[in-house]
Structures are given as structure tokens and as C-alpha cells.
Scaffold this motif. Structure first.
Motif, PDB file in Angstrom:
ATOM      1  N   VAL A  13       0.961   6.773   1.425  1.00  0.00           N
ATOM      2  CA  VAL A  13       2.194   6.872   0.648  1.00  0.00           C
ATOM      3  C   VAL A  13       2.581   8.354   0.595  1.00  0.00           C
ATOM      4  N   ASN A  14       3.714   8.683   1.196  1.00  0.00           N
ATOM      5  CA  ASN A  14       4.190  10.066   1.196  1.00  0.00           C
ATOM      6  C   ASN A  14       5.128  10.274   0.018  1.00  0.00           C
ATOM      7  N   LYS A  23       7.574  20.121  -2.032  1.00  0.00           N
ATOM      8  CA  LYS A  23       6.254  20.005  -1.418  1.00  0.00           C
ATOM      9  C   LYS A  23       6.008  18.550  -1.048  1.00  0.00           C
ATOM     10  N   LYS A  24       5.970  18.291   0.236  1.00  0.00           N
ATOM     11  CA  LYS A  24       5.711  16.930   0.704  1.00  0.00           C
ATOM     12  C   LYS A  24       4.207  16.736   0.766  1.00  0.00           C
ATOM     13  N   ILE A  25       3.742  15.705   0.117  1.00  0.00           N
ATOM     14  CA  ILE A  25       2.303  15.468   0.122  1.00  0.00           C
ATOM     15  C   ILE A  25       2.016  14.012   0.475  1.00  0.00           C
ATOM     16  N   ARG A  26       0.809  13.784   0.895  1.00  0.00           N
ATOM     17  CA  ARG A  26       0.430  12.479   1.400  1.00  0.00           C
ATOM     18  C   ARG A  26      -0.700  11.921   0.555  1.00  0.00           C
ATOM     19  N   GLY A  27      -0.440  10.752  -0.010  1.00  0.00           N
ATOM     20  CA  GLY A  27      -1.485  10.094  -0.768  1.00  0.00           C
ATOM     21  C   GLY A  27      -1.737   8.726  -0.179  1.00  0.00           C
ATOM     22  N   LYS A  28      -2.469   7.915  -0.944  1.00  0.00           N
ATOM     23  CA  LYS A  28      -2.636   6.544  -0.488  1.00  0.00           C
ATOM     24  C   LYS A  28      -2.505   5.595  -1.670  1.00  0.00           C
ATOM     25  N   VAL A  29      -2.332   4.329  -1.336  1.00  0.00           N
ATOM     26  CA  VAL A  29      -2.177   3.302  -2.362  1.00  0.00           C
ATOM     27  C   VAL A  29      -3.334   3.418  -3.359  1.00  0.00           C
ATOM     28  N   GLY A  30      -3.004   3.433  -4.641  1.00  0.00           N
ATOM     29  CA  GLY A  30      -4.036   3.520  -5.673  1.00  0.00           C
ATOM     30  C   GLY A  30      -4.257   4.930  -6.203  1.00  0.00           C
ATOM     31  N   ASP A  31      -3.717   5.942  -5.504  1.00  0.00           N
ATOM     32  CA  ASP A  31      -3.870   7.323  -5.989  1.00  0.00           C
ATOM     33  C   ASP A  31      -3.049   7.532  -7.258  1.00  0.00           C
ATOM     34  N   ALA A  40      -0.734   9.939  -9.288  1.00  0.00           N
ATOM     35  CA  ALA A  40       0.193  10.992  -8.835  1.00  0.00           C
ATOM     36  C   ALA A  40      -0.186  12.372  -9.365  1.00  0.00           C
ATOM     37  N   MET A  41      -0.748  12.434 -10.566  1.00  0.00           N
ATOM     38  CA  MET A  41      -1.122  13.744 -11.114  1.00  0.00           C
ATOM     39  C   MET A  41      -2.329  14.331 -10.382  1.00  0.00           C
ATOM     40  N   TYR A  42      -3.363  13.520 -10.200  1.00  0.00           N
ATOM     41  CA  TYR A  42      -4.551  14.045  -9.521  1.00  0.00           C
ATOM     42  C   TYR A  42      -4.258  14.363  -8.062  1.00  0.00           C
ATOM     43  N   LEU A  43      -3.353  13.596  -7.468  1.00  0.00           N
ATOM     44  CA  LEU A  43      -2.954  13.893  -6.097  1.00  0.00           C
ATOM     45  C   LEU A  43      -2.302  15.275  -6.046  1.00  0.00           C
ATOM     46  N   ALA A  44      -1.414  15.568  -7.010  1.00  0.00           N
ATOM     47  CA  ALA A  44      -0.764  16.888  -7.064  1.00  0.00           C
ATOM     48  C   ALA A  44      -1.812  17.990  -7.179  1.00  0.00           C
ATOM     49  N   ILE A  94       1.315   7.321 -13.186  1.00  0.00           N
ATOM     50  CA  ILE A  94       1.974   6.784 -11.990  1.00  0.00           C
ATOM     51  C   ILE A  94       0.924   6.577 -10.901  1.00  0.00           C
ATOM     52  N   ILE A  95       0.724   5.320 -10.538  1.00  0.00           N
ATOM     53  CA  ILE A  95      -0.248   4.982  -9.500  1.00  0.00           C
ATOM     54  C   ILE A  95       0.535   4.643  -8.229  1.00  0.00           C
ATOM     55  N   LEU A  96       0.177   5.300  -7.150  1.00  0.00           N
ATOM     56  CA  LEU A  96       0.932   5.097  -5.913  1.00  0.00           C
ATOM     57  C   LEU A  96       0.773   3.684  -5.378  1.00  0.00           C
ATOM     58  N   LYS A  97       1.858   3.174  -4.874  1.00  0.00           N
ATOM     59  CA  LYS A  97       1.859   1.888  -4.188  1.00  0.00           C
ATOM     60  C   LYS A  97       2.886   1.993  -3.080  1.00  0.00           C
ATOM     61  N   LYS A  98       2.864   1.007  -2.209  1.00  0.00           N
ATOM     62  CA  LYS A  98       3.634   1.117  -0.972  1.00  0.00           C
ATOM     63  C   LYS A  98       5.134   1.304  -1.233  1.00  0.00           C
ATOM     64  N   ASP A  99       5.678   0.653  -2.245  1.00  0.00           N
ATOM     65  CA  ASP A  99       7.124   0.783  -2.429  1.00  0.00           C
ATOM     66  C   ASP A  99       7.520   2.086  -3.132  1.00  0.00           C
ATOM     67  N   LEU A 100       6.551   2.961  -3.364  1.00  0.00           N
ATOM     68  CA  LEU A 100       6.886   4.299  -3.855  1.00  0.00           C
ATOM     69  C   LEU A 100       6.946   5.312  -2.705  1.00  0.00           C
ATOM     70  N   GLU A 101       6.785   4.821  -1.466  1.00  0.00           N
ATOM     71  CA  GLU A 101       6.915   5.675  -0.280  1.00  0.00           C
ATOM     72  C   GLU A 101       8.253   6.431  -0.339  1.00  0.00           C
ATOM     73  N   GLY A 102       8.185   7.754  -0.221  1.00  0.00           N
ATOM     74  CA  GLY A 102       9.405   8.569  -0.203  1.00  0.00           C
ATOM     75  C   GLY A 102       9.867   9.063  -1.567  1.00  0.00           C
ATOM     76  N   MET A 103       9.144   8.694  -2.618  1.00  0.00           N
ATOM     77  CA  MET A 103       9.530   9.082  -3.982  1.00  0.00           C
ATOM     78  C   MET A 103       9.478  10.597  -4.169  1.00  0.00           C
ATOM     79  N   THR A 104      10.420  11.101  -4.957  1.00  0.00           N
ATOM     80  CA  THR A 104      10.376  12.514  -5.348  1.00  0.00           C
ATOM     81  C   THR A 104      10.126  12.617  -6.839  1.00  0.00           C
TER      82      THR A 104
END
Ligand code: FES
Length: 121
Positions: free
Chosen positions: A6-7, A18-26, A28-32, A91-101
């Protein structure tokens, strides 16, 4: 696999995208944090601060599950609350959040624009 990727983009306080790459289940804060983006997260996602405040793209806002009451209470303490405000630690990443800012607010409770934290009184 690519299905898991999930980007997302963070817009930091100086306006950098800042474009960052995570995965489903990440989270958003810890990913940052993994990408050295200055989201604070003073309470380690325990819903006891609001320093992880972000603004979510309009088109993605409704794709994130509704905030719990504890999140709403914390958001009420955030300076410059907006209709699209959320706490990034919820905010937990999931596939339909692809492209979110996610945009960082200019100020949080602990962080002021010039980096000056007022003395407690
Ligand atoms: Fe404290 Fe998100 S890190 S509420």
C-alpha cells in the motif's frame, strides 16, 4: 507479494511530499516513523495524546473505519481540528487506501511550527 503493498504519501510540515510504501495491516503512524517522518505519537498509539494528528484526503476519509469514542475525545484536544482530522495511530493500511495522502497539521499540542515548545507554567 504486491497484493500486500500500500503506497501512501505524507505531506510534512514544510510541504514536502514523502511517498512511502507500507503493507496491508501496517499502522500509518509507525510506518511514518520507519521513514523518519515527524509524526510524534507521544503516547505510543494508546489514545492518550493527539500528537499523531493528520488530515486525510477527502476521497479516502470515508474508507477508514469510524473513530472510536476515545479517538474523538483526543481529537477534540487537537489544535486546528478539521472535518477530515484523524489520529494516524488509528489508521491501519488496507488495499483501498492505496494512494492516500496524509497531511501533517502545522501545529500539534507539543510541536509548534518553529520547533519551540512553550515552558509549562
Ligand atoms: Fe497518542 Fe496516537 S500516538 S493518540
Amino acid at each position: 507479494s504486491d497484493d500486500e503493498i500500500v503506497n501512501i504519501t505524507y505531506i510534512t510540515r514544510d510541504g514536502t511530499h514523502k511517498k512511502i510504501r507500507g503493507k496491508v495491516g501496517d499502522n500509518a503512524m509507525y510506518l511514518a516513523h520507519r521513514y523518519d517522518i515527524e509524526v510524534e505519537g507521544a503516547c505510543e498509539a494508546s489514545l492518550a495524546c493527539c500528537t499523531c494528528h493528520v488530515y486525510v484526503d477527502e476521497e479516502y476519509f470515508d474508507k477508514i473505519p469510524e473513530p472510536k469514542e476515545e479517538e474523538e475525545d483526543m481529537l477534540d484536544l487537537a489544535p486546528v481540528l478539521k472535518p477530515n482530522s484523524r489520529l494516524s495511530c488509528q489508521i491501519i493500511l488496507k488495499k483501498d487506501l492505496e494512494g492516500m495522502t496524509l497531511t501533517l497539521p502545522r501545529i500539534t499540542r507539543n510541536f509548534y511550527v518553529d520547533g519551540h515548545v512553550p515552558e509549562p507554567h
